[in-house]
Motif scaffolding. Structure first.
Motif, PDB file in Angstrom:
ATOM      1  N   ASP A  58      57.540   1.442  83.484  1.00 15.06           N
ATOM      2  CA  ASP A  58      58.823   2.050  83.160  1.00 15.06           C
ATOM      3  C   ASP A  58      58.361   3.614  82.661  1.00 15.06           C
ATOM      4  O   ASP A  58      59.043   4.599  82.886  1.00 15.06           O
ATOM      5  N   GLN A  59      57.259   3.643  81.977  1.00 12.72           N
ATOM      6  CA  GLN A  59      56.668   5.054  81.526  1.00 12.72           C
ATOM      7  C   GLN A  59      56.291   5.806  82.575  1.00 12.72           C
ATOM      8  O   GLN A  59      56.677   7.067  82.667  1.00 12.72           O
ATOM      9  N   ILE A  60      55.775   5.282  83.561  1.00 15.04           N
ATOM     10  CA  ILE A  60      55.292   5.880  84.721  1.00 15.04           C
ATOM     11  C   ILE A  60      56.620   6.554  85.535  1.00 15.04           C
ATOM     12  O   ILE A  60      56.744   7.602  85.976  1.00 15.04           O
ATOM     13  N   ASP A  61      57.621   5.701  85.589  1.00 17.01           N
ATOM     14  CA  ASP A  61      58.744   6.010  86.402  1.00 17.01           C
ATOM     15  C   ASP A  61      59.354   7.090  85.824  1.00 17.01           C
ATOM     16  O   ASP A  61      59.996   8.064  86.280  1.00 17.01           O
ATOM     17  N   ARG A  62      59.520   7.124  84.376  1.00 15.91           N
ATOM     18  CA  ARG A  62      60.197   8.142  83.576  1.00 15.91           C
ATOM     19  C   ARG A  62      59.401   9.365  83.757  1.00 15.91           C
ATOM     20  O   ARG A  62      59.978  10.583  83.803  1.00 15.91           O
ATOM     21  N   TYR A  63      58.119   9.231  83.836  1.00 13.99           N
ATOM     22  CA  TYR A  63      57.074  10.540  83.777  1.00 13.99           C
ATOM     23  C   TYR A  63      57.535  11.127  85.181  1.00 13.99           C
ATOM     24  O   TYR A  63      57.473  12.449  85.171  1.00 13.99           O
ATOM     25  N   MET A  64      57.326  10.282  86.369  1.00  9.20           N
ATOM     26  CA  MET A  64      57.460  10.960  87.548  1.00  9.20           C
ATOM     27  C   MET A  64      58.986  11.546  87.992  1.00  9.20           C
ATOM     28  O   MET A  64      59.144  12.812  88.595  1.00  9.20           O
ATOM     29  N   ALA A  65      60.091  10.819  87.253  1.00  2.00           N
ATOM     30  CA  ALA A  65      61.389  11.356  87.277  1.00  2.00           C
ATOM     31  C   ALA A  65      61.398  12.530  86.733  1.00  2.00           C
ATOM     32  O   ALA A  65      61.999  13.686  87.296  1.00  2.00           O
ATOM     33  N   GLY A  66      60.692  12.886  85.541  1.00  2.00           N
ATOM     34  CA  GLY A  66      60.667  14.075  84.819  1.00  2.00           C
ATOM     35  C   GLY A  66      60.157  15.178  85.667  1.00  2.00           C
ATOM     36  O   GLY A  66      60.509  16.395  86.033  1.00  2.00           O
ATOM     37  N   LYS A  67      59.054  15.032  86.525  1.00  2.00           N
ATOM     38  CA  LYS A  67      58.054  15.907  87.069  1.00  2.00           C
ATOM     39  C   LYS A  67      58.918  16.389  88.352  1.00  2.00           C
ATOM     40  O   LYS A  67      59.010  17.412  88.803  1.00  2.00           O
ATOM     41  N   ILE A  68      59.677  15.420  89.057  1.00  2.00           N
ATOM     42  CA  ILE A  68      60.291  15.378  90.341  1.00  2.00           C
ATOM     43  C   ILE A  68      61.538  16.562  89.952  1.00  2.00           C
ATOM     44  O   ILE A  68      61.869  17.504  90.292  1.00  2.00           O
ATOM     45  N   GLU A  69      62.276  16.349  88.705  1.00  2.00           N
ATOM     46  CA  GLU A  69      63.379  16.974  88.017  1.00  2.00           C
ATOM     47  C   GLU A  69      62.647  18.356  87.873  1.00  2.00           C
ATOM     48  O   GLU A  69      63.540  19.351  88.186  1.00  2.00           O
TER      49      GLU A  69
END
Length: 113
Positions: A58-69
């Motif tokens: 979940d932490q990785i998913d949130r991090y990657m979503a933030g980077k993509i955004e």
């Protein structure tokens, strides 16, 4: 996602089973993953994330979503839509092509032409 078989995950990733098994042992040692023998076929090992593994995922998913955004924030709506459409087309083409790439003993990727 369920509990995938270890061989299935290694195949999907295009990783040698011996190499993948070592990686699985590392994840088990960090209490991120559990390997279980399949009740249907004792030759098959099933993989399951632990609670800590789910938290890390979940932490990785949130991090990657933030980077993509963050990356998309530098693009116009038209550019973002173009990138998304292009990635969807690429994903479809890769799926249609199937997996013909293998990793050689020299750790090089060998693809069919």
């Amino acid at each position: 996602m369920g509990n995938p078989a270890m061989v299935q995950v290694a195949d999907e990733l295009g990783v040698d089973l011996t190499t993948f098994s070592r990686q699985i042992r590392t994840l088990e040692g960090r209490k991120l993953l559990i390997r279980q023998v399949s009740p249907e076929d004792r030759r098959v090992n099933l993989l399951r994330l632990t609670s800590e593994g789910e938290r890390v995922l979940d932490q990785i998913d949130r991090y990657m979503a933030g980077k993509i955004e963050q990356i998309f924030s530098f693009m116009s709506p038209f550019e973002r839509e173009s990138v998304i459409r292009s990635l969807a087309l690429l994903n479809e083409a890769v799926a249609k092509a199937g997996s013909c790439c293998t990793i050689t003993a020299e750790k090089e990727v060998a693809c069919c032409k």
